[in-house]
Design an enzyme around this catalytic site. Structure first.
Site, PDB file in Angstrom:
ATOM      1  N   LYS A  66       0.691  -1.155   0.006  1.00  0.00           N
ATOM      2  CA  LYS A  66       0.003  -0.092   0.140  1.00  0.00           C
ATOM      3  C   LYS A  66       0.740   1.235   0.072  1.00  0.00           C
ATOM      4  O   LYS A  66       0.401   2.365  -0.410  1.00  0.00           O
ATOM      5  CB  LYS A  66      -1.069  -0.074   1.282  1.00  0.00           C
ATOM      6  CG  LYS A  66      -2.081  -0.963   0.992  1.00  0.00           C
ATOM      7  CD  LYS A  66      -3.184  -1.109   2.178  1.00  0.00           C
ATOM      8  CE  LYS A  66      -4.411  -1.897   1.582  1.00  0.00           C
ATOM      9  NZ  LYS A  66      -5.323  -2.086   2.457  1.00  0.00           N
ATOM     10  N   ASP A 102      -9.831   2.758   1.908  1.00  0.00           N
ATOM     11  CA  ASP A 102      -9.911   2.124   3.236  1.00  0.00           C
ATOM     12  C   ASP A 102     -10.525   3.036   4.308  1.00  0.00           C
ATOM     13  O   ASP A 102     -11.048   2.648   5.152  1.00  0.00           O
ATOM     14  CB  ASP A 102      -8.302   1.804   3.753  1.00  0.00           C
ATOM     15  CG  ASP A 102      -7.976   0.697   2.959  1.00  0.00           C
ATOM     16  OD1 ASP A 102      -8.807  -0.316   2.623  1.00  0.00           O
ATOM     17  OD2 ASP A 102      -6.632   0.081   3.089  1.00  0.00           O
TER      18      ASP A 102
END
Ligand code: NAP
Length: 294
Positions: A66, A102
């Site tokens: 990420k 997220d």
């Protein structure tokens, strides 16, 4: 012509994203195939280059990339500038644009599933990787008063504390953000003072080296806390069992997974995500794991 969306990460055997994303594309009768691209570290650059091809719409980025994947994109959404972690990419005519859904997934799950308001609360975040970054910024946006970040690798946690403090100073918030090493003598007290404890490590994740492990035991967990495990496979981790033993409230990562995936779906397709279809496909996927079929 069939177009593709890839899931880039390593390892990927635990993932449910292919189950519920494909169900959503099929529901809208879109000729899109969601593929699992398990990518060892040496292949990350090649996988990111594949995203620029005209038959690829974009990707989800998951652990452990990420943060690293940002080195290969051409443009970033505003939220990414603060967080420094990406989970969604769209291919715009050969240029890769990065987003982080997220944050939205985490906050929706806190609001809708746990009915937990972080304003003025004390939170302990276990982990300092890509998911922990999103969780910290989500909680800071919602005016959490104290964030205690606990991580095995000190430098990674210190970087996250700095990012958080810069954000707080820039937007004029008052939150306190501190780092505690895993073996700190102050850790137990910090945890016992927490209203919210979020596991953002891979401990407890199926098919990982930490499978069946828990970052905390029951007698460290306060009864009035919400213990949120971002791990969604298995749905009841050892940590959540310990939290239940302590009498705390619990939340598994499944709802966040679907909400963040729904936000990615909207970015790729411009359509509303069929949440019910996505939730039932994710639950079916997890039931197959639980039945030992995978
Ligand atoms: P990541 O960037 O690779 O970070 C992994 C984190 O786990 C780091 O803090 C790492 O510590 C820690 N860790 C790994 N093994 C450990 C061990 N044995 N003992 C202590 N700490 C350990 O991964 P990520 O993308 O942040 O994902 C983390 C977890 O969150 C994964 O289980 C993922 O599936 C889950 N997640 C769920 C959702 C959801 O929607 N539910 C969304 C995102 C992520 P070091 O820094 O010391 O290596």
């Amino acid at each position: 012509m069939t177009r593709f969306i890839g899931l880039i990460g390593y390892p990927l055997r635990h993932s449910l994203s292919p189950d519920f994303q494909q169900a959503a594309f099929d529901y809208h009768r879109l000729d899109i195939h969601y593929e699992t691209w398990e990518t060892p570290p040496k292949m990350l650059q090649a996988a990111m280059a594949r995203l620029k091809q005209s038959d690829v719409i974009g990707a989800n980025i998951t652990l452990p990339y990420k943060e690293k994947a940002l080195n290969f994109v051409d443009a970033v959404d505003d939220s990414i500038r603060e967080i420094g972690a990406v989970n969604t990419i769209i291919n715009r005519k050969g240029k890769l644009q990065a987003y982080n859904t997220d944050v939205e997934g985490f906050l929706h799950s806190l609001d809708i599933e746990a009915k937990f308001d972080p304003r003025g609360k004390r939170a302990t975040i276990l982990g300092a990787g890509g998911a922990a970054r999103a969780v910290c910024f989500a909680l800071l946006r919602r005016d959490t008063s104290l964030l205690v970040i606990v991580n095995r690798t000190i430098e990674r946690a210190e970087t996250l504390v700095k990012l958080g403090l810069n954000y707080v100073a820039r937007v004029g918030k008052t939150a306190e953000i501190v780092f505690l090493p895993c073996h700190s003598s102050q850790l137990r007290e910090a945890i016992q003072n927490s209203h919210l404890i979020v596991n953002c490590t891979t401990m407890g994740m199926r098919h990982s080296p930490g499978e069946n492990q828990s970052p905390l035991v029951a007698n460290w967990i306060p009864q009035n806390a919400l213990v949120y495990d971002l791990v969604y496979n298995p749905p009841e981790t050892t940590l959540l069992r310990e939290a239940k033993k302590a009498g705390a409230s619990t939340l598994s990562g499944l709802a966040m997974l679907v909400y963040q995936g729904a936000a990615s779906f909207r970015i790729w397709t411009g359509r509303e995500a069929p949440l019910d279809i996505m939730f039932s496909a994710a639950r079916e996927g997890i039931a197959q794991y639980e039945a030992g079929g995978i």
